[in-house]
Design a protein around this motif. Structure first.
Motif, PDB file in Angstrom:
ATOM      1  N   TYR A   1      53.888   8.812  84.747  1.00 47.56           N
ATOM      2  CA  TYR A   1      54.071   7.593  85.540  1.00 47.56           C
ATOM      3  C   TYR A   1      52.724   7.016  85.941  1.00 47.56           C
ATOM      4  O   TYR A   1      52.504   5.797  85.867  1.00 47.56           O
ATOM      5  N   GLU A   2      51.813   7.896  86.363  1.00 48.73           N
ATOM      6  CA  GLU A   2      50.493   7.458  86.836  1.00 48.73           C
ATOM      7  C   GLU A   2      49.725   6.653  85.780  1.00 48.73           C
ATOM      8  O   GLU A   2      48.842   5.871  86.109  1.00 48.73           O
TER       9      GLU A   2
ATOM     10  N   ASN B   1      61.438  14.153  90.942  1.00 50.11           N
ATOM     11  CA  ASN B   1      60.873  13.339  89.872  1.00 50.11           C
ATOM     12  C   ASN B   1      61.754  13.322  88.620  1.00 50.11           C
ATOM     13  O   ASN B   1      61.330  13.728  87.539  1.00 50.11           O
ATOM     14  N   GLY B   2      62.955  12.862  88.796  1.00 48.17           N
ATOM     15  CA  GLY B   2      63.885  12.762  87.671  1.00 48.17           C
ATOM     16  C   GLY B   2      64.120  11.306  87.318  1.00 48.17           C
ATOM     17  O   GLY B   2      63.175  10.518  87.240  1.00 48.17           O
TER      18      GLY B   2
ATOM     19  N   HIS C   1      60.268   3.216  86.088  1.00 43.18           N
ATOM     20  CA  HIS C   1      59.044   4.031  86.270  1.00 43.18           C
ATOM     21  C   HIS C   1      58.456   4.543  84.955  1.00 43.18           C
ATOM     22  O   HIS C   1      57.379   5.127  84.948  1.00 43.18           O
ATOM     23  N   HIS C   2      59.159   4.325  83.851  1.00 40.00           N
ATOM     24  CA  HIS C   2      58.627   4.717  82.544  1.00 40.00           C
ATOM     25  C   HIS C   2      58.814   3.601  81.516  1.00 40.00           C
ATOM     26  O   HIS C   2      59.447   3.801  80.484  1.00 40.00           O
TER      27      HIS C   2
ATOM     28  N   TRP D   1      69.027  20.018  83.251  1.00 41.82           N
ATOM     29  CA  TRP D   1      67.727  20.385  83.815  1.00 41.82           C
ATOM     30  C   TRP D   1      67.884  20.874  85.263  1.00 41.82           C
ATOM     31  O   TRP D   1      68.637  20.276  86.024  1.00 41.82           O
ATOM     32  N   PRO D   2      67.150  21.879  85.645  1.00 44.66           N
ATOM     33  CA  PRO D   2      67.184  22.316  87.047  1.00 44.66           C
ATOM     34  C   PRO D   2      66.297  21.415  87.919  1.00 44.66           C
ATOM     35  O   PRO D   2      65.414  20.724  87.407  1.00 44.66           O
ATOM     36  N   GLY D   3      66.575  21.396  89.219  1.00 46.62           N
ATOM     37  CA  GLY D   3      65.653  20.762  90.170  1.00 46.62           C
ATOM     38  C   GLY D   3      65.763  19.265  90.351  1.00 46.62           C
ATOM     39  O   GLY D   3      65.069  18.687  91.186  1.00 46.62           O
ATOM     40  N   ILE D   4      66.597  18.602  89.575  1.00 48.89           N
ATOM     41  CA  ILE D   4      66.829  17.153  89.753  1.00 48.89           C
ATOM     42  C   ILE D   4      68.331  16.899  89.630  1.00 48.89           C
ATOM     43  O   ILE D   4      69.012  17.618  88.918  1.00 48.89           O
ATOM     44  N   PRO D   5      68.832  15.871  90.355  1.00 48.47           N
ATOM     45  CA  PRO D   5      70.266  15.574  90.192  1.00 48.47           C
ATOM     46  C   PRO D   5      70.549  14.986  88.795  1.00 48.47           C
ATOM     47  O   PRO D   5      71.320  15.555  88.026  1.00 48.47           O
TER      48      PRO D   5
END
Lengths: 259, 259
Positions: free
Chosen positions: A139-140, A246-247, A130-131, A20-24
């Motif tokens: 998460y919310e 948010n990963g 968180h999940h 996935w892009p955008g998260i480590p």
């Protein structure tokens, strides 16, 4: 016309990592193996086709190819005609090829067990904080449950896993030098670094408190030692290193508010 | 005086498995590899020292020995001087030794990825359904959260994992004969059998409904085929097979009450 085939084949990286892009995330652990060893790799997450590439692998119509079974989820590693997924499996494959672990004998299984345990404690269980009640839900919509799970993680699970890593370091098999196994750096030291770094991002106050307690001095010393490896250090300072978001490792202050 | 040393050594099983007594759990997957292949093994879970043996491995003072790192949790396999844990790791070690997988080449990694994915879906995620917010807390104290997580598991995750297994079976790498990989039975077929059997025990109505839907016919056919293997069948009918109880795979009717 492009370069002649032979020359191009030689200069292109052998390894291709899809994530996935955008998260480590899980992909980051694989990247650290390449970065530490100066191994060239194609990082599909940094290309425009990243999301399509990830989705194509886990598409419900994808049944793999003549050489490879289909995949459930990324990271996916392609090396020649071989295509494999599952993070601990990719690490197992890469370690001997990159000089970060033995290719046969007891060490293969010892390192694999250490990697699996660190990934359980500092990656899989962090995601659950968180999940806890729905992987696909927001998460919310599970904040209260996340608070309960996080408290259990901070107070029971995290110390237990840190203690495990310290026990590994205290054992004879760790050897001299402060590395986890066999007296020299192996891939499990990189796994520990990334997973503890992510956990620190998610629960900064908790990790700081546990560090100050002094019970896991070897673990934090190892973390620092990996961070100072020249190639790792250069990588962490480069723009190839993706910021946390948010990963898997997320920072929600309310999840450690009683620290 | 006992038997002469040489004779005793020859008749004693080479493999020793340590796991919690009274539940099938992760240990059961290892047992199936031994049972299918008719390999003698010492099952410490069936002895009086089972709990002590499990606790000794994960004791906070245990730092392993000269040959082996310490362990976080069972199952633990002892083979000669080698002591390893982590279920997927034990499977990886045993497969080539018991003739249930190749000892080198692509197949090692393909089988390992399939095993890891099945264990994620039908074992780890099933455990989360009844303990979503606290591994050490009672189920009774997290019933509402367990209901939410179970609904997500039944409606989203379980079908996704079943579909994955069906995709593996539909792929070329599965080959003829209905096994998951390479045209003949391997250890991942045994992993699938045990994990689906446990999931069926935990969520009988859900699994029955998914089976009747007909989308995963190959998966259920494989399940039946493993169950009918002569050695597996004899084992399942023997008193060596432990009944399901309050372990990983638990049956709480309220967790599928809207089925």
């Amino acid at each position: 016309m492009g370069e002649p085939e032979a020359k191009r084949a030689k200069t292109e990286p052998e390894y291709e990592l899809t994530y996935w892009p955008g998260i480590p995330g899980r992909g980051e652990v694989v990247r650290l193996l390449f970065e530490e060893t100066g191994t060239p790799y194609i990082d599909v997450a940094k290309s425009k086709k990243a999301v399509d590439a990830v989705c194509a692998y886990s598409d419900l119509k994808n049944v793999g190819d003549a050489k490879n079974p289909p995949k459930f989820a990324p990271p996916v590693l392609k090396h020649g005609e071989l295509v494999i997924n599952q993070l601990p499996n990719i690490l197992l494959y890469l370690a001997p090829r990159l000089g970060l672990g033995p290719s046969s004998g007891d060490g293969v299984y010892h390192l694999n067990e250490i990697a699996l345990t660190i990934l359980d404690g500092f990656l899989n269980e962090v995601h659950e904080t968180h999940h806890p009640v729905g992987t696909a839900a927001y998460y919310e919509d599970q904040k209260d449950e996340a608070k309960t799970r996080s408290k259990a993680f901070r107070e029971e699970r995290l110390p237990k896993y840190l203690k495990y890593v310290q026990r590994v370091l205290d054992g004879e098999r760790s050897g001299e030098g402060g590395w986890l196994y066999g007296g020299e750096l192996t891939y499990v030291d990189l796994v520990l670094f990334q997973c503890l770094d992510g956990t620190k991002y998610a629960f900064p106050k908790t990790v700081e408190k546990l560090k100050k307690g002094g019970k896991y001095a070897g673990v934090f010393k190892l973390y620092d030692a990996v961070k100072e490896r020249p190639n790792v250090k250069a990588y962490l300072e480069s723009d190839r290193r993706v910021d946390y978001a948010n990963g898997i490792w997320r920072h929600y202050p309310e999840l450690e508010e009683d620290e």
